[in-house]
Design an enzyme around this catalytic site. Sequence first.
Site, PDB file in Angstrom:
ATOM      1  N   GLY A   1      -9.866  -4.380   0.532  1.00  0.00           N
ATOM      2  CA  GLY A   1     -10.757  -5.431   0.431  1.00  0.00           C
ATOM      3  C   GLY A   1     -12.140  -5.305   0.971  1.00  0.00           C
ATOM      4  O   GLY A   1     -12.094  -4.348   1.648  1.00  0.00           O
ATOM      5  N   ASN A   2     -12.907  -6.203   0.885  1.00  0.00           N
ATOM      6  CA  ASN A   2     -14.391  -6.153   1.373  1.00  0.00           C
ATOM      7  C   ASN A   2     -15.086  -7.413   1.192  1.00  0.00           C
ATOM      8  O   ASN A   2     -14.729  -8.080   0.424  1.00  0.00           O
ATOM      9  CB  ASN A   2     -15.211  -5.015   0.858  1.00  0.00           C
ATOM     10  CG  ASN A   2     -14.789  -4.556  -0.493  1.00  0.00           C
ATOM     11  OD1 ASN A   2     -15.041  -5.558  -1.739  1.00  0.00           O
ATOM     12  ND2 ASN A   2     -14.000  -3.601  -0.915  1.00  0.00           N
TER      13      ASN A   2
ATOM     14  N   THR B   1     -16.549   0.564   4.970  1.00  0.00           N
ATOM     15  CA  THR B   1     -15.515   1.167   4.180  1.00  0.00           C
ATOM     16  C   THR B   1     -14.374   1.810   4.984  1.00  0.00           C
ATOM     17  O   THR B   1     -14.623   2.350   5.919  1.00  0.00           O
ATOM     18  CB  THR B   1     -15.986   2.274   3.064  1.00  0.00           C
ATOM     19  OG1 THR B   1     -15.057   2.801   2.242  1.00  0.00           O
ATOM     20  CG2 THR B   1     -16.671   3.351   3.954  1.00  0.00           C
ATOM     21  N   GLY B   2     -13.144   1.706   4.276  1.00  0.00           N
ATOM     22  CA  GLY B   2     -11.870   2.098   5.113  1.00  0.00           C
ATOM     23  C   GLY B   2     -11.576   1.772   6.192  1.00  0.00           C
ATOM     24  O   GLY B   2     -10.989   2.463   7.121  1.00  0.00           O
TER      25      GLY B   2
ATOM     26  N   GLU C   1     -17.367  -0.694  -2.432  1.00  0.00           N
ATOM     27  CA  GLU C   1     -17.664  -1.775  -3.380  1.00  0.00           C
ATOM     28  C   GLU C   1     -18.985  -2.470  -3.120  1.00  0.00           C
ATOM     29  O   GLU C   1     -19.269  -3.475  -3.721  1.00  0.00           O
ATOM     30  CB  GLU C   1     -16.547  -2.797  -3.675  1.00  0.00           C
ATOM     31  CG  GLU C   1     -15.366  -2.164  -4.022  1.00  0.00           C
ATOM     32  CD  GLU C   1     -15.233  -1.743  -5.165  1.00  0.00           C
ATOM     33  OE1 GLU C   1     -16.046  -1.927  -6.054  1.00  0.00           O
ATOM     34  OE2 GLU C   1     -13.896  -1.879  -5.431  1.00  0.00           O
TER      35      GLU C   1
ATOM     36  N   HIS D   1      -6.288  -4.829 -10.793  1.00  0.00           N
ATOM     37  CA  HIS D   1      -6.958  -4.489  -9.498  1.00  0.00           C
ATOM     38  C   HIS D   1      -6.952  -5.552  -8.361  1.00  0.00           C
ATOM     39  O   HIS D   1      -6.370  -5.457  -7.432  1.00  0.00           O
ATOM     40  CB  HIS D   1      -8.702  -4.321  -9.729  1.00  0.00           C
ATOM     41  CG  HIS D   1      -9.485  -3.911  -8.564  1.00  0.00           C
ATOM     42  ND1 HIS D   1     -10.679  -3.240  -8.625  1.00  0.00           N
ATOM     43  CD2 HIS D   1      -9.187  -3.876  -7.162  1.00  0.00           C
ATOM     44  CE1 HIS D   1     -11.088  -2.996  -7.495  1.00  0.00           C
ATOM     45  NE2 HIS D   1     -10.150  -3.259  -6.557  1.00  0.00           N
TER      46      HIS D   1
END
Length: 260
Positions: free
Chosen positions: A30-31, A46-47, A77, A159
């Site tokens: 998620g973001n 990220t991550g 993303e 997704h």
Amino acid sequence: MSASIFTVKKDVVEMCRRIYNHGYVAANDGNVSARVDDGHIIMTPTGVSKGFLKTQDLVVVDIDGNKVAGTTRPSSESKMHLAIYKAREDVNAVVHAHPATATGFAVAGIPLTQCVLPEVIIAIGSIPIAEYATPGTQDLADVVVRYLNQYDAILMENHGAITVGSDVTSALFKMETMEHFAKIMLVAHQLGNIHGLPPRDVETLLDLRKKFGIRSTAPACTIEGTCEAPPPKEKPEPSSPVQSNLIEEVTRQVMEKLKG
Ligand code: 13P
């Protein structure tokens, strides 16, 4: 928009914590991003698990993705988030997550477009499925923007889901509404019938949308009245007496041969 960048950063961290605690994401998935007054975008790194994020972990980028502040790398993303802000001036927050039931619909290829719940019709309108594209690519950004030009909440084929809003709370609330709707649709389907609201009632709800000033370009749900769940798969016909006799005869002959 008038909130300070620090307030918006705190909101992003709080919404990330809720997404994780709701189980809308697993591990580092998620973001989330938010646009602030100077046009810059606050982006999750990220991550990193959204459940344990701190304001100092967030990155600030400009609309073209150049880093303005922060020590971490922005979400993979970012292209998708930035494309949405470029396309929608009214959007100041984007939430991408993988809520299990809604994502199940995205995997099954079943959009959440039926007119069955007043709150969903008013708050979201309808939730289509955007075609699959590889995560992190410009292709995905292009597909997603094509849908978000018209909708505020979409499923992403195989997704997850994305919601947008005027602030982070509104984007998260749409994600909550979507997942709740998906759970209710799943239960109704299991019970064997999905009863759609009559078109007249849907029109009244759409008028309310206008009255509340909810973006009118978002298409309405599919006005189709009652929608029966698909019939159960046909059971194979029991074999006829002639077939049974034949099977018995062949089995007898094979056994005879084996005995010698
Ligand atoms: P990031 O950690 O790079 O934001 O990616 C997570 C994700 O869910 C990709 O779709």
